[in-house]
Design a protein around this motif. Structure first.
Motif, short mmCIF file in Angstrom:
data_model
loop_
_atom_site.label_atom_id
_atom_site.label_comp_id
_atom_site.label_asym_id
_atom_site.label_seq_id
_atom_site.Cartn_x
_atom_site.Cartn_y
_atom_site.Cartn_z
N UNK A 15 0.86 -1.17 0.00
CA UNK A 15 0.00 0.00 0.00
C UNK A 15 0.90 1.23 0.00
N UNK A 16 0.38 2.34 -0.42
CA UNK A 16 1.21 3.54 -0.43
C UNK A 16 0.43 4.76 -0.85
N UNK A 22 6.75 12.71 -4.58
CA UNK A 22 7.35 11.64 -3.79
C UNK A 22 6.26 10.66 -3.37
N UNK A 23 6.63 9.40 -3.32
CA UNK A 23 5.68 8.36 -2.88
C UNK A 23 6.34 7.52 -1.80
N UNK A 24 5.51 7.02 -0.90
CA UNK A 24 5.95 6.08 0.13
C UNK A 24 5.07 4.85 0.02
N UNK A 25 5.72 3.68 0.00
CA UNK A 25 5.03 2.41 -0.06
C UNK A 25 5.35 1.60 1.19
N UNK A 60 7.87 -2.64 6.49
CA UNK A 60 8.88 -1.69 6.06
C UNK A 60 8.28 -0.66 5.13
N UNK A 61 8.91 0.51 5.09
CA UNK A 61 8.52 1.58 4.18
C UNK A 61 9.59 1.80 3.13
N UNK A 62 9.16 2.08 1.91
CA UNK A 62 10.04 2.35 0.78
C UNK A 62 9.73 3.75 0.27
N UNK A 63 10.77 4.58 0.12
CA UNK A 63 10.59 5.93 -0.42
C UNK A 63 10.78 5.86 -1.93
N UNK A 64 9.70 6.11 -2.66
CA UNK A 64 9.76 6.01 -4.12
C UNK A 64 9.91 4.56 -4.54
N UNK A 65 10.21 4.31 -5.80
CA UNK A 65 10.39 2.92 -6.23
C UNK A 65 11.58 2.30 -5.50
N UNK A 91 6.63 -0.15 -6.35
CA UNK A 91 6.48 1.18 -6.92
C UNK A 91 6.98 1.33 -8.34
N UNK A 92 7.10 0.21 -9.05
CA UNK A 92 7.55 0.28 -10.46
C UNK A 92 6.49 0.91 -11.33
#
Length: 92
Positions: A15-16, A22-25, A60-65, A91-92
């Motif tokens: 989810x994100x 900017x995106x966070x997933x 865990x969180x991912x910033x952008x892809x 996030x691809x």
């Protein structure tokens, strides 16, 4: 065979949200005993999070892809049930 041991991780999905710049997933899962750590690779760099055997799950969180990889006790990416590296592109 136990499903968790067979599949190594039972994931929550991804989810994100983002604001156009900017995106966070976020993703997570319940891990088998083979998983010693989770590694994230994103725009902020590479981070490794140890898995506590008494609490075998992660979020865990991912910033952008980026990518989430599941590591064994030697720091190697675990294989999935087909032998492919257990890594998720997000996030691809």
């Amino acid at each position: 065979m136990d499903l968790l041991e067979k599949y190594v991780v039972l994931g929550t999905g991804v989810t994100g949200s983002g604001d156009g710049e900017e995106a966070i997933y976020f993703t997570g899962g319940l891990c088998s005993s083979a998983v010693a750590a989770v590694e994230t690779i994103d725009s902020g760099g590479t981070r490794t999070y140890a898995i506590d055997p008494g609490r075998p799950f992660f979020v865990v969180g991912i910033h952008g892809p980026g990518q989430v990889r599941l590591l064994d006790a030697n720091g190697q990416v675990l294989p999935d049930r087909t032998g492919e590296p257990l890594a998720f592109n997000i996030g691809d």
